[in-house]
Design an enzyme around this catalytic site. Structure first.
Site, PDB file in Angstrom:
ATOM      1  N   SER A 119      54.895 -55.261  50.442  1.00  0.00           N
ATOM      2  CA  SER A 119      54.549 -56.544  51.081  1.00  0.00           C
ATOM      3  C   SER A 119      54.426 -56.470  52.603  1.00  0.00           C
ATOM      4  O   SER A 119      54.792 -57.418  53.307  1.00  0.00           O
ATOM      5  CB  SER A 119      55.548 -57.638  50.669  1.00  0.00           C
ATOM      6  OG  SER A 119      55.513 -57.820  49.274  1.00  0.00           O
ATOM      7  N   GLU A 159      53.971 -47.817  40.252  1.00  0.00           N
ATOM      8  CA  GLU A 159      53.134 -48.312  39.147  1.00  0.00           C
ATOM      9  C   GLU A 159      52.751 -47.167  38.218  1.00  0.00           C
ATOM     10  O   GLU A 159      52.658 -47.339  37.007  1.00  0.00           O
ATOM     11  CB  GLU A 159      51.888 -49.015  39.712  1.00  0.00           C
ATOM     12  CG  GLU A 159      52.264 -50.367  40.309  1.00  0.00           C
ATOM     13  CD  GLU A 159      51.399 -50.821  41.465  1.00  0.00           C
ATOM     14  OE1 GLU A 159      50.319 -50.251  41.679  1.00  0.00           O
ATOM     15  OE2 GLU A 159      51.822 -51.759  42.183  1.00  0.00           O
ATOM     16  N   ASN A 202      46.366 -48.812  50.130  1.00  0.00           N
ATOM     17  CA  ASN A 202      46.277 -48.460  48.713  1.00  0.00           C
ATOM     18  C   ASN A 202      45.556 -49.608  48.010  1.00  0.00           C
ATOM     19  O   ASN A 202      46.142 -50.666  47.791  1.00  0.00           O
ATOM     20  CB  ASN A 202      47.714 -48.273  48.174  1.00  0.00           C
ATOM     21  CG  ASN A 202      47.743 -48.065  46.667  1.00  0.00           C
ATOM     22  OD1 ASN A 202      46.717 -47.865  46.033  1.00  0.00           O
ATOM     23  ND2 ASN A 202      48.945 -48.126  46.093  1.00  0.00           N
ATOM     24  N   HIS A 237      53.492 -43.151  42.768  1.00  0.00           N
ATOM     25  CA  HIS A 237      53.609 -44.590  43.030  1.00  0.00           C
ATOM     26  C   HIS A 237      54.388 -45.222  41.866  1.00  0.00           C
ATOM     27  O   HIS A 237      54.235 -44.810  40.714  1.00  0.00           O
ATOM     28  CB  HIS A 237      52.217 -45.218  43.168  1.00  0.00           C
ATOM     29  CG  HIS A 237      52.283 -46.622  43.661  1.00  0.00           C
ATOM     30  ND1 HIS A 237      52.612 -47.678  42.840  1.00  0.00           N
ATOM     31  CD2 HIS A 237      52.106 -47.155  44.900  1.00  0.00           C
ATOM     32  CE1 HIS A 237      52.632 -48.793  43.566  1.00  0.00           C
ATOM     33  NE2 HIS A 237      52.322 -48.500  44.812  1.00  0.00           N
ATOM     34  N   GLU A 278      59.199 -47.174  48.985  1.00  0.00           N
ATOM     35  CA  GLU A 278      58.688 -48.453  48.493  1.00  0.00           C
ATOM     36  C   GLU A 278      59.662 -49.057  47.481  1.00  0.00           C
ATOM     37  O   GLU A 278      59.596 -48.730  46.288  1.00  0.00           O
ATOM     38  CB  GLU A 278      57.338 -48.238  47.810  1.00  0.00           C
ATOM     39  CG  GLU A 278      56.267 -47.680  48.712  1.00  0.00           C
ATOM     40  CD  GLU A 278      54.884 -48.084  48.234  1.00  0.00           C
ATOM     41  OE1 GLU A 278      54.177 -48.722  49.016  1.00  0.00           O
ATOM     42  OE2 GLU A 278      54.531 -47.795  47.089  1.00  0.00           O
ATOM     43  N   LYS A 337      44.534 -49.799  45.053  1.00  0.00           N
ATOM     44  CA  LYS A 337      44.895 -49.916  43.623  1.00  0.00           C
ATOM     45  C   LYS A 337      43.637 -50.100  42.759  1.00  0.00           C
ATOM     46  O   LYS A 337      42.583 -49.576  43.104  1.00  0.00           O
ATOM     47  CB  LYS A 337      45.924 -51.035  43.419  1.00  0.00           C
ATOM     48  CG  LYS A 337      47.140 -50.841  44.319  1.00  0.00           C
ATOM     49  CD  LYS A 337      48.295 -51.743  43.989  1.00  0.00           C
ATOM     50  CE  LYS A 337      49.440 -51.489  44.962  1.00  0.00           C
ATOM     51  NZ  LYS A 337      50.634 -52.272  44.664  1.00  0.00           N
ATOM     52  N   GLY A 366      54.148 -56.152  46.095  1.00  0.00           N
ATOM     53  CA  GLY A 366      53.309 -57.233  45.569  1.00  0.00           C
ATOM     54  C   GLY A 366      54.054 -58.539  45.337  1.00  0.00           C
ATOM     55  O   GLY A 366      53.549 -59.440  44.684  1.00  0.00           O
TER      56      GLY A 366
END
Ligand code: PGA
Length: 261
Positions: free
Chosen positions: A217, A101, A9, A99, A171, A11, A177
């Site tokens: 991660s 985010e 991904n 996701h 996730e 992003k 991250g």
């Protein structure tokens, strides 16, 4: 046996030229890998780079193309959106939905995730449906409840066949991250719980066919242990997918874990 998936991904990163050079590098570095043993590899660039990356990938021959989002309606007065048939038109075969985010910054809800998953499957593409708890929820002991609620709502109304084809990515938000991975036995426990929840809303057979990934991660140094777990079928990779060496390291680690079994 479920074929593993390693999905990158990207992003909001990389121009068209940078995307082309990354995917060319990944292609070169995976050229000699045994195709039979290689996981399904998916790269998910930004919308503007999809077509250029599609031109480089030989569709269906090693690396697949994914998008990071879509809209659930095919066409119409929806300024700024991109639909599933439009993505299919440029050889996209996987689409990430929900996701964290997008849930956090762009108002994605389980309801919109469900609408998008239905649209994706109706056009023969595969959704990668993300779920996972925040640090606050984990510390409050709510992980299982949150994940189960998300999975049930996200899959609502899908047929058993559609569920079997879909991919879920677990996730935990606190691992995305941050450099902090969820330890492998715990990730496997939650993924098992997800699989049991899928079986509850469909059938055991569909749940056993569904591929469930871990994300948060993931690195070349963590993947072998993660892939040695019973229920982890691959990874959704953010940061480590932005460089060919680290991404290919994850692909190779997956192969090692699987062939070493
Ligand atoms: P990360 O991102 O690998 O950089 O933690 C994972 C993701 O957001 O899918």
């Amino acid at each position: 046996m479920r074929k593993p998936i390693i999905a990158g991904n990207w992003k909001l990163n990389k121009t068209i030229d940078e995307s082309i050079s990354l995917v060319e590098d990944i292609k070169v570095k995976t050229m000699d890998l045994n195709r039979e043993q290689m996981p399904t590899v998916v790269v998910c660039p930004v919308f503007t780079a999809l077509k250029s990356v599609a031109n480089i990938l030989e569709h269906g021959k090693g690396i697949d193309l994914g998008a990071q989002d879509c809209y659930h309606v095919d066409s119409g007065a929806y300024t700024g959106e991109v639909s599933v048939p439009m993505l299919k038109d440029i050889c996209v075969s996987y689409i990430i939905v929900g996701h964290s985010e997008r849930r956090q910054y762009f108002g994605e809800t389980d309801e919109t995730v469900n609408q998008k998953a239905k649209a994706i499957l109706s056009h023969g593409l595969i959704p990668i449906i993300c779920c996972g708890e925040s640090l606050e929820q984990r510390e409050a002991g709510k992980t299982d409840e949150i994940v189960k609620t998300q999975v049930k709502a996200d899959l609502k109304g899908l047929s058993n066949e559609e569920i079997a084809k879909s991919v879920i990515a677990y996730e935990p938000i606190w691992a995305i991250g941050t450099g902090k991975t969820c330890d492998s036995p715990e990730a496997n426990r939650v993924i098992k719980l997800i699989r049991d929840t899928v079986a509850e809303v469909s059938t055991r057979e569909a749940a056993d066919k569904m591929r469930i990934l871990y994300g948060g991660s993931v690195k070349a140094s963590t993947i072998e242990e993660q892939m040695s777990m019973s229920d982890i079928d691959g990874a959704l990779v953010g940061g480590a997918s932005l460089e060919a060496d680290s991404f290919v390291g994850i692909i190779k680690g997956t192969m090692l874990a699987r062939t070493g079994k």
